[in-house]
Scaffold this active site. Structure first.
Site, PDB file in Angstrom:
ATOM      1  N   LYS A  36      -0.955   0.825 -32.130  1.00 33.38           N
ATOM      2  CA  LYS A  36       0.393   1.171 -32.577  1.00 33.38           C
ATOM      3  C   LYS A  36       0.469   1.141 -34.104  1.00 33.38           C
ATOM      4  O   LYS A  36      -0.427   0.630 -34.782  1.00 33.38           O
ATOM      5  CB  LYS A  36       1.405   0.180 -32.000  1.00 33.38           C
ATOM      6  CG  LYS A  36       1.218  -1.246 -32.494  1.00 33.38           C
ATOM      7  CD  LYS A  36       2.264  -2.190 -31.932  1.00 33.38           C
ATOM      8  CE  LYS A  36       2.055  -3.615 -32.482  1.00 33.38           C
ATOM      9  NZ  LYS A  36       3.113  -4.533 -32.028  1.00 33.38           N
ATOM     10  N   ARG A 131      12.595 -11.153 -26.923  1.00 34.04           N
ATOM     11  CA  ARG A 131      12.669  -9.776 -27.406  1.00 34.04           C
ATOM     12  C   ARG A 131      12.852  -8.892 -26.184  1.00 34.04           C
ATOM     13  O   ARG A 131      13.798  -9.038 -25.431  1.00 34.04           O
ATOM     14  CB  ARG A 131      11.401  -9.396 -28.189  1.00 34.04           C
ATOM     15  CG  ARG A 131      11.228 -10.080 -29.510  1.00 34.04           C
ATOM     16  CD  ARG A 131      10.136  -9.455 -30.374  1.00 34.04           C
ATOM     17  NE  ARG A 131       8.960  -9.012 -29.620  1.00 34.04           N
ATOM     18  CZ  ARG A 131       7.802  -8.657 -30.167  1.00 34.04           C
ATOM     19  NH1 ARG A 131       7.655  -8.690 -31.474  1.00 34.04           N
ATOM     20  NH2 ARG A 131       6.785  -8.271 -29.420  1.00 34.04           N
ATOM     21  N   HIS A 163       4.642 -11.462 -23.573  1.00 36.54           N
ATOM     22  CA  HIS A 163       4.075 -11.632 -24.908  1.00 36.54           C
ATOM     23  C   HIS A 163       4.380 -13.031 -25.427  1.00 36.54           C
ATOM     24  O   HIS A 163       5.507 -13.519 -25.305  1.00 36.54           O
ATOM     25  CB  HIS A 163       4.670 -10.585 -25.861  1.00 36.54           C
ATOM     26  CG  HIS A 163       3.908 -10.403 -27.138  1.00 36.54           C
ATOM     27  ND1 HIS A 163       2.680  -9.786 -27.169  1.00 36.54           N
ATOM     28  CD2 HIS A 163       4.184 -10.745 -28.411  1.00 36.54           C
ATOM     29  CE1 HIS A 163       2.245  -9.747 -28.425  1.00 36.54           C
ATOM     30  NE2 HIS A 163       3.140 -10.342 -29.190  1.00 36.54           N
ATOM     31  N   ARG A 219      -4.787  -8.109 -24.748  1.00 33.46           N
ATOM     32  CA  ARG A 219      -4.382  -7.090 -25.719  1.00 33.46           C
ATOM     33  C   ARG A 219      -4.809  -7.550 -27.113  1.00 33.46           C
ATOM     34  O   ARG A 219      -4.289  -8.537 -27.633  1.00 33.46           O
ATOM     35  CB  ARG A 219      -2.859  -6.890 -25.680  1.00 33.46           C
ATOM     36  CG  ARG A 219      -2.314  -6.515 -24.308  1.00 33.46           C
ATOM     37  CD  ARG A 219      -0.811  -6.221 -24.383  1.00 33.46           C
ATOM     38  NE  ARG A 219      -0.054  -7.318 -24.956  1.00 33.46           N
ATOM     39  CZ  ARG A 219       0.456  -8.345 -24.261  1.00 33.46           C
ATOM     40  NH1 ARG A 219       0.261  -8.430 -22.947  1.00 33.46           N
ATOM     41  NH2 ARG A 219       1.146  -9.291 -24.862  1.00 33.46           N
ATOM     42  N   TYR A 263       8.288  -1.742 -65.713  1.00 38.03           N
ATOM     43  CA  TYR A 263       9.739  -1.858 -65.601  1.00 38.03           C
ATOM     44  C   TYR A 263      10.190  -3.309 -65.733  1.00 38.03           C
ATOM     45  O   TYR A 263       9.601  -4.221 -65.146  1.00 38.03           O
ATOM     46  CB  TYR A 263      10.225  -1.317 -64.254  1.00 38.03           C
ATOM     47  CG  TYR A 263      10.088   0.176 -64.089  1.00 38.03           C
ATOM     48  CD1 TYR A 263      10.705   1.060 -64.960  1.00 38.03           C
ATOM     49  CD2 TYR A 263       9.337   0.692 -63.040  1.00 38.03           C
ATOM     50  CE1 TYR A 263      10.583   2.431 -64.799  1.00 38.03           C
ATOM     51  CE2 TYR A 263       9.209   2.066 -62.856  1.00 38.03           C
ATOM     52  CZ  TYR A 263       9.839   2.929 -63.750  1.00 38.03           C
ATOM     53  OH  TYR A 263       9.716   4.295 -63.582  1.00 38.03           O
ATOM     54  N   CYS A 310       5.072  -0.152 -59.566  1.00 36.71           N
ATOM     55  CA  CYS A 310       5.945   1.023 -59.591  1.00 36.71           C
ATOM     56  C   CYS A 310       5.727   1.853 -58.321  1.00 36.71           C
ATOM     57  O   CYS A 310       4.949   1.481 -57.447  1.00 36.71           O
ATOM     58  CB  CYS A 310       5.642   1.858 -60.832  1.00 36.71           C
ATOM     59  SG  CYS A 310       5.709   0.931 -62.376  1.00 36.71           S
ATOM     60  N   MET A 311       6.398   2.978 -58.222  1.00 35.60           N
ATOM     61  CA  MET A 311       6.275   3.787 -57.018  1.00 35.60           C
ATOM     62  C   MET A 311       4.869   4.345 -56.840  1.00 35.60           C
ATOM     63  O   MET A 311       4.365   4.430 -55.712  1.00 35.60           O
ATOM     64  CB  MET A 311       7.276   4.946 -57.038  1.00 35.60           C
ATOM     65  CG  MET A 311       7.263   5.779 -55.768  1.00 35.60           C
ATOM     66  SD  MET A 311       8.453   7.133 -55.779  1.00 35.60           S
ATOM     67  CE  MET A 311      10.009   6.250 -55.721  1.00 35.60           C
ATOM     68  N   ASP A 312       4.200   4.701 -57.937  1.00 26.28           N
ATOM     69  CA  ASP A 312       2.923   5.405 -57.863  1.00 26.28           C
ATOM     70  C   ASP A 312       1.782   4.683 -58.563  1.00 26.28           C
ATOM     71  O   ASP A 312       0.653   5.171 -58.511  1.00 26.28           O
ATOM     72  CB  ASP A 312       3.045   6.797 -58.498  1.00 26.28           C
ATOM     73  CG  ASP A 312       4.299   7.518 -58.075  1.00 26.28           C
ATOM     74  OD1 ASP A 312       4.444   7.782 -56.880  1.00 26.28           O
ATOM     75  OD2 ASP A 312       5.151   7.791 -58.942  1.00 26.28           O
TER      76      ASP A 312
END
Length: 372
Positions: A36, A131, A163, A219, A263, A310-312
């Protein structure tokens, strides 16, 4: 061809060795490899194929979309899906021979009404995680509904499962309590005339530490990828992280003492230094919380990440080490060559290694080596 700017190199031989080691921990049980969430960031289709090649009996996914993606990619083996919102496309899943999970009477009714033919369904009991799964009298009602549907030829109940909440803490009293609830739930199912093909309760940590809970199937999730469920524990087998996250410095430059980085200018150079720019950011899944805390391997040593992610991109302090634009940077890997591990990044980010690898984005090129 130039190397990718941001690359995850995945060692399929290490993956196969991990699966074999986990099988040896549960020799009487079949094995389900959980793929998953894009195989915990490793690439779902590729890792599913590698798991099948390594001899895994089952694959496990959370969503119907994941299950159907595997079928579209050619997988034909035992495959279980366990999380679906109301209105899910159960018809497509049943047509694709995907086993689905029912956690309530209402969900079972929805599966039966949508299925174009007799579906294969596993029933989930809530043993204490609170859950998904049927709890108490809801379980009794689900068992009764499933027994009626199966006796009428409308359903095949193939499994029963639950689980653990605290299996990564082997001495936690919840483990004994949950196992007892599970055994009682299975007994209730048998008394109703349903004999499931598989009973399964163990996740990765229980596979490693709790033989009494292995039942018919275990699992294996994060452990299959070589990451310990709890880094503080000692386990009976060696696991090797299979993913190495690497890139290249895209700029190297000198900064004078007093220069501030990124930043918010949260880091200041105490003296003249050299910094390198690494083309990874939160757009690739690098946590901002690792700012000013994590390390990478480059220029022959571990060096600190400085300033805000930062983002990149982010910046590392190279000090007086010799480095050039294009030099390799290893963010994390198995740790065999001195590089940080995903567990190290988890500590630096205030999270768990599961999240470190699972959040890796699709701007990262995944390269596979080894395997069958």
């Amino acid at each position: 061809m130039t190397d990718p700017q941001a690359e995850a190199v995945i060692d399929l031989d290490a993956f196969g060795a991990n699966l074999a080691a986990l099988s040896a921990c549960a020799p009487s049980a079949a094995q389900m490899t959980v793929v998953k969430a894009n195989a915990y960031g490793h690439g779902m289709v590729e890792m599913a194929r590698a798991a099948r090649a390594a001899g895994t009996d089952w694959l496990g996914v959370a969503t119907l979309r994941e299950a159907l993606t595997l079928r579209a990619a050619g997988d034909t083996g035992d495959l279980l899906c366990w999380l679906a919102a109301p209105g899910a496309d159960y018809a497509a899943a049943v047509e694709a021979d995907v086993e689905v999970t029912a956690s309530s009477v209402e969900q079972l009714a929805e599966i039966l009404s949508a299925a174009p033919r007799r579906p294969r369904v596993q029933l989930k009991v809530d043993t204490g995680l609170s859950r998904n799964g049927a709890l108490g009298q809801e379980w009794t009602a689900l068992v009764a509904a499933a027994a009626q549907a199966q006796s009428g030829g409308r359903l095949e109940v193939t499994g029963v499962w639950s689980h653990f909440a605290c299996a990564d803490q082997p001495d936690h009293p919840a483990n004994d309590a949950q196992e007892a609830v599970f055994v009682a739930a299975v007994d209730e199912l048998l008394a109703a005339g349903i004999q499931p093909r598989v009973r399964h309760l163990s996740n990765s940590p229980a596979t490693l530490t709790r033989p009494s809970a292995h039942f018919d199937l275990v699992r294996v999730g994060i452990a299959a990828y070589g990451i310990r469920p709890d880094p503080g524990m000692t386990y009976p087998t060696r696991l090797t992280p299979v993913l190495t996250l690497r890139g290249r410095l895209v700029q190297v430059k000198r900064l004078p003492a007093g220069a501030k980085v990124s930043y918010g200018q949260t880091w200041t150079a105490e003296h003249d230094t050299t910094v390198g720019l690494v083309p990874f950011g939160y757009g690739e899944g690098i946590p901002v919380s690792a700012s000013n805390r994590a390390q990478v391997l480059t220029a022959g040593a571990r060096v600190p990440l400085v300033g805000r992610v930062c983002m990149d991109q982010f910046v590392v302090d190279l000090g007086e080490r010799s480095a050039r634009r294009g030099d390799e940077v290893v963010l994390f890997g198995p740790g065999h060559d001195g590089e940080p591990t995903a567990e190290d990044w988890a500590v630096a980010s205030g999270t768990i290694a599961y999240e470190v690898v699972t959040r890796l984005g699709d701007r990262i090129v995944r390269t596979y080596k080894g395997g069958a």
